[in-house]
Design a protein around this motif. Structure first.
Motif, PDB file in Angstrom:
ATOM      1  N   TYR A   1       2.287  41.488 -20.854  1.00  0.00           N
ATOM      2  CA  TYR A   1       3.075  42.525 -20.184  1.00  0.00           C
ATOM      3  C   TYR A   1       4.327  41.853 -19.629  1.00  0.00           C
ATOM      4  CZ  TYR A   1       4.763  45.993 -16.917  1.00  0.00           C
ATOM      5  OH  TYR A   1       5.573  46.882 -16.262  1.00  0.00           O
ATOM      6  N   VAL A   2       5.481  42.364 -20.055  1.00  0.00           N
ATOM      7  CA  VAL A   2       6.763  41.855 -19.574  1.00  0.00           C
ATOM      8  C   VAL A   2       7.298  42.864 -18.561  1.00  0.00           C
ATOM      9  CG1 VAL A   2       9.102  41.150 -20.185  1.00  0.00           C
ATOM     10  CG2 VAL A   2       7.206  40.731 -21.778  1.00  0.00           C
ATOM     11  N   PRO A   3       7.367  42.503 -17.279  1.00  0.00           N
ATOM     12  CA  PRO A   3       7.768  43.471 -16.246  1.00  0.00           C
ATOM     13  C   PRO A   3       9.259  43.793 -16.290  1.00  0.00           C
ATOM     14  CG  PRO A   3       7.484  41.303 -15.276  1.00  0.00           C
ATOM     15  CD  PRO A   3       7.032  41.193 -16.706  1.00  0.00           C
ATOM     16  N   ALA A   4       9.580  44.936 -15.709  1.00  0.00           N
ATOM     17  CA  ALA A   4      10.979  45.348 -15.496  1.00  0.00           C
ATOM     18  C   ALA A   4      11.790  45.363 -16.783  1.00  0.00           C
ATOM     19  CB  ALA A   4      11.643  44.436 -14.466  1.00  0.00           C
TER      20      ALA A   4
ATOM     21  N   GLU B   1      -5.125  44.973 -21.126  1.00  0.00           N
ATOM     22  CA  GLU B   1      -4.721  46.372 -21.261  1.00  0.00           C
ATOM     23  C   GLU B   1      -3.299  46.538 -20.761  1.00  0.00           C
ATOM     24  OE1 GLU B   1      -7.491  48.773 -19.157  1.00  0.00           O
ATOM     25  OE2 GLU B   1      -9.153  48.400 -20.539  1.00  0.00           O
ATOM     26  N   GLY B   2      -2.628  47.569 -21.248  1.00  0.00           N
ATOM     27  CA  GLY B   2      -1.281  47.870 -20.785  1.00  0.00           C
ATOM     28  C   GLY B   2      -0.214  46.928 -21.302  1.00  0.00           C
ATOM     29  N   ALA B   3      -0.458  46.264 -22.431  1.00  0.00           N
ATOM     30  CA  ALA B   3       0.520  45.321 -22.976  1.00  0.00           C
ATOM     31  C   ALA B   3       1.723  46.056 -23.547  1.00  0.00           C
ATOM     32  CB  ALA B   3      -0.126  44.466 -24.049  1.00  0.00           C
ATOM     33  N   ASN B   4       2.909  45.475 -23.339  1.00  0.00           N
ATOM     34  CA  ASN B   4       4.101  45.994 -24.025  1.00  0.00           C
ATOM     35  C   ASN B   4       4.667  44.983 -25.014  1.00  0.00           C
ATOM     36  OD1 ASN B   4       5.135  44.165 -22.212  1.00  0.00           O
ATOM     37  ND2 ASN B   4       6.548  45.599 -21.207  1.00  0.00           N
ATOM     38  N   LEU B   5       3.986  43.822 -25.116  1.00  0.00           N
ATOM     39  CA  LEU B   5       4.368  42.794 -26.083  1.00  0.00           C
ATOM     40  C   LEU B   5       3.103  42.183 -26.682  1.00  0.00           C
ATOM     41  CD1 LEU B   5       6.341  40.780 -27.457  1.00  0.00           C
ATOM     42  CD2 LEU B   5       6.162  39.356 -25.395  1.00  0.00           C
ATOM     43  N   ALA B   6       3.080  42.078 -28.004  1.00  0.00           N
ATOM     44  CA  ALA B   6       1.959  41.433 -28.697  1.00  0.00           C
ATOM     45  C   ALA B   6       2.519  40.368 -29.622  1.00  0.00           C
ATOM     46  CB  ALA B   6       1.146  42.453 -29.484  1.00  0.00           C
ATOM     47  N   VAL B   7       1.927  39.181 -29.565  1.00  0.00           N
ATOM     48  CA  VAL B   7       2.416  38.046 -30.332  1.00  0.00           C
ATOM     49  C   VAL B   7       1.437  37.698 -31.453  1.00  0.00           C
ATOM     50  CG1 VAL B   7       2.867  35.561 -30.242  1.00  0.00           C
ATOM     51  CG2 VAL B   7       3.791  37.066 -28.468  1.00  0.00           C
ATOM     52  N   ILE B   8       1.961  37.543 -32.661  1.00  0.00           N
ATOM     53  CA  ILE B   8       1.190  37.069 -33.811  1.00  0.00           C
ATOM     54  C   ILE B   8       1.670  35.663 -34.116  1.00  0.00           C
ATOM     55  CG2 ILE B   8       0.570  37.467 -36.232  1.00  0.00           C
ATOM     56  CD1 ILE B   8       1.506  40.410 -35.793  1.00  0.00           C
TER      57      ILE B   8
ATOM     58  N   ASP C   1       5.922  29.103 -25.403  1.00  0.00           N
ATOM     59  CA  ASP C   1       5.353  29.394 -24.080  1.00  0.00           C
ATOM     60  C   ASP C   1       6.435  29.388 -23.006  1.00  0.00           C
ATOM     61  OD1 ASP C   1       2.870  29.580 -25.260  1.00  0.00           O
ATOM     62  OD2 ASP C   1       2.285  27.513 -24.776  1.00  0.00           O
ATOM     63  N   GLU C   2       7.347  28.436 -23.104  1.00  0.00           N
ATOM     64  CA  GLU C   2       8.430  28.365 -22.120  1.00  0.00           C
ATOM     65  C   GLU C   2       9.348  29.579 -22.237  1.00  0.00           C
ATOM     66  OE1 GLU C   2      10.301  24.644 -22.879  1.00  0.00           O
ATOM     67  OE2 GLU C   2       8.753  23.451 -21.862  1.00  0.00           O
ATOM     68  N   ALA C   3       9.624  30.003 -23.466  1.00  0.00           N
ATOM     69  CA  ALA C   3      10.474  31.178 -23.662  1.00  0.00           C
ATOM     70  C   ALA C   3       9.829  32.424 -23.064  1.00  0.00           C
ATOM     71  CB  ALA C   3      10.740  31.379 -25.148  1.00  0.00           C
ATOM     72  N   LEU C   4       8.540  32.595 -23.291  1.00  0.00           N
ATOM     73  CA  LEU C   4       7.833  33.742 -22.721  1.00  0.00           C
ATOM     74  C   LEU C   4       7.785  33.644 -21.201  1.00  0.00           C
ATOM     75  CD1 LEU C   4       4.900  34.036 -25.300  1.00  0.00           C
ATOM     76  CD2 LEU C   4       6.869  35.555 -25.091  1.00  0.00           C
ATOM     77  N   GLY C   5       7.726  32.406 -20.698  1.00  0.00           N
ATOM     78  CA  GLY C   5       7.726  32.205 -19.252  1.00  0.00           C
ATOM     79  C   GLY C   5       9.016  32.680 -18.605  1.00  0.00           C
ATOM     80  N   THR C   6      10.138  32.514 -19.288  1.00  0.00           N
ATOM     81  CA  THR C   6      11.415  32.974 -18.724  1.00  0.00           C
ATOM     82  C   THR C   6      11.468  34.487 -18.612  1.00  0.00           C
ATOM     83  OG1 THR C   6      12.509  33.113 -20.894  1.00  0.00           O
ATOM     84  CG2 THR C   6      12.601  30.984 -19.743  1.00  0.00           C
ATOM     85  N   LEU C   7      10.616  35.177 -19.376  1.00  0.00           N
ATOM     86  CA  LEU C   7      10.537  36.637 -19.299  1.00  0.00           C
ATOM     87  C   LEU C   7       9.489  37.099 -18.294  1.00  0.00           C
ATOM     88  CD1 LEU C   7      10.625  37.509 -23.126  1.00  0.00           C
ATOM     89  CD2 LEU C   7      12.534  37.594 -21.515  1.00  0.00           C
ATOM     90  N   ASP C   8       8.802  36.106 -17.676  1.00  0.00           N
ATOM     91  CA  ASP C   8       7.690  36.402 -16.762  1.00  0.00           C
ATOM     92  C   ASP C   8       6.584  37.183 -17.481  1.00  0.00           C
ATOM     93  OD1 ASP C   8       6.325  36.238 -14.362  1.00  0.00           O
ATOM     94  OD2 ASP C   8       7.215  38.076 -13.539  1.00  0.00           O
ATOM     95  N   ALA C   9       6.408  36.877 -18.765  1.00  0.00           N
ATOM     96  CA  ALA C   9       5.371  37.559 -19.559  1.00  0.00           C
ATOM     97  C   ALA C   9       3.985  37.130 -19.089  1.00  0.00           C
ATOM     98  CB  ALA C   9       5.556  37.235 -21.033  1.00  0.00           C
ATOM     99  N   ARG C  10       3.113  38.093 -18.838  1.00  0.00           N
ATOM    100  CA  ARG C  10       1.776  37.819 -18.320  1.00  0.00           C
ATOM    101  C   ARG C  10       0.725  38.253 -19.340  1.00  0.00           C
ATOM    102  NH1 ARG C  10       3.277  41.149 -12.823  1.00  0.00           N
ATOM    103  NH2 ARG C  10       5.164  39.948 -12.296  1.00  0.00           N
ATOM    104  N   VAL C  11      -0.257  37.403 -19.572  1.00  0.00           N
ATOM    105  CA  VAL C  11      -1.341  37.743 -20.494  1.00  0.00           C
ATOM    106  C   VAL C  11      -2.171  38.870 -19.891  1.00  0.00           C
ATOM    107  CG1 VAL C  11      -3.397  36.914 -21.686  1.00  0.00           C
ATOM    108  CG2 VAL C  11      -1.412  35.409 -21.432  1.00  0.00           C
TER     109      VAL C  11
END
Length: 359
Positions: free
Chosen positions: A233-236, A302-309, A289-299
């Motif tokens: 989930y990437v907030p905001a 439920e309620g995901a707005n981003l899914a990574v393959i 992982d660092e790139a996703l961290g800059t987006l404050d992406a949280r594992v």
């Protein structure tokens, strides 16, 4: 010879399950070349008598059917041996018969039986059609064809289906070895999907039936387990803005990626009013992982707005396209991914295929 005996025994076992059927022992045609076929089975069912003329093969593909039909017509002529045997029906038996070959045999009204138990008998007054999953040998061959480096070769062929290509060119386009490309070409020739010109190293192929190849790949994809997803989930962030934010973050960390599924299809050929989740193929590792961290992406579960393959090789990102500063997976891969998705994804897949892919 053992394979032939096993296949004929399989036919006999299937015939014995038919109501009111009586079968006389199969007669081998070995040593009688004038016969033209390998064995004869006399079937009596109800008040009908049918002479099955058996042609045994190890495997049958579409390119084999023309020769088979020509051969069958020779020994089905009025003056041929066994012409006085009443109603005669040709029957092709093989360890494996491809779906395309089965379809052609049905069109020609030629019976068939394979080791998986599929059986087709088109006779006057007696019609039998049993369709079962393909035998393990054929299923394994198809799985191998549509996976790994071989799938990359198919991907390249579909992306350049309107061009004549040789092995060297296709190897460069698909990031596969010339040996792998040659193996794939041999398989596709069996399905009669290619046109060929030239000889030796300069021999070129043209994918004459891109739609048939994509259909076959689609069926294989539907039978496979979908790839694992890591959900975030990437907030905001509004769904419409997420692909751009994600793309910039990944590029800043030098991570190769490609947006796929609905978010990509919507950019190629708008179909839905909104897309609630972004799915992305990317190369895993610390940089990602660092790139996703800059987006404050949280594992999340439920309620995901981003899914990574997570991709295993750069070959899974071949032929990606950049639209509006965002890398998208190729329309072919997006189409195949959508077929394994949920909701209205399959409708979106067919719209993408019609509007963007075109075959």
């Amino acid at each position: 010879m053992k394979l032939e005996r096993d296949l004929i025994e399989g036919v006999l076992e299937t015939l014995r399950t038919l109501p009111d059927a009586h079968i006389e022992p199969a007669q081998s045609a070995s040593g009688r070349r004038d016969k033209g076929y390998d064995a004869r089975i006399d079937l009596h069912i109800g008040d009908r008598s049918i002479c099955l003329l058996v042609e045994a093969k190890r495997a049958v593909y579409p390119r084999d059917v023309r020769e088979l039909v020509w051969q069958i017509r020779r020994y089905m002529e009025p003056g041929a041996p066994d012409a006085s045997a009443g109603q005669r029906v040709p029957l092709v038996v093989a360890e494996a018969i491809s779906p395309g070959a089965k379809e052609l045999l049905r069109e020609e009204q030629v019976g068939y039986f394979d080791s998986g138990g599929s059986f087709f008998l088109p006779a006057r007054g007696v019609y039998v059609y049993i369709e079962k999953p393909p035998p393990k040998t054929l299923a394994k061959s198809l799985r191998s064809l549509f996976s790994g480096r071989r799938a990359q070769v198919l991907h390249a062929l579909l992306m350049h289906h309107h061009k004549w290509v040789n092995v060297k060119e296709l190897a460069e386009q698909s990031h596969a070895s010339p040996a792998t490309v040659s193996q794939v070409m041999t398989e596709l020739e069996r399905f009669d999907w290619l046109d060929m010109q030239g000889r030796g190293p300069s021999k070129e192929r043209l994918l004459r039936e891109p739609g048939a190849l994509l259909d076959a790949w689609s069926k294989q994809v539907a039978a496979n387990r979908p790839p694992a997803l890591r959900r975030y989930y990437v907030p905001a962030t509004k769904p419409l803005d997420l692909p751009g934010r994600l793309g910039r973050a990944l590029e800043q960390h030098d991570v190769a990626y490609a947006i796929t599924h609905e978010a990509a299809a919507q950019r190629y050929s708008p179909y839905l009013s909104s897309v609630s989740q972004v799915r992305c193929r990317l190369t895993p590792g610390r940089a990602a992982d660092e790139a996703l961290g800059t987006l404050d992406a949280r594992v999340v579960n439920e309620g995901a707005n981003l899914a990574v393959i997570e991709v295993k090789s750069s070959g899974e990102l071949l032929f990606r396209e950049k639209l509006d500063d965002v890398w998208l997976a190729s329309p072919i891969l997006v189409y195949l991914d959508l077929l394994r998705s949920e909701g209205r994804a399959k409708e979106m897949a067919e719209y993408l295929r019609h509007e963007r892919i075109g075959f």
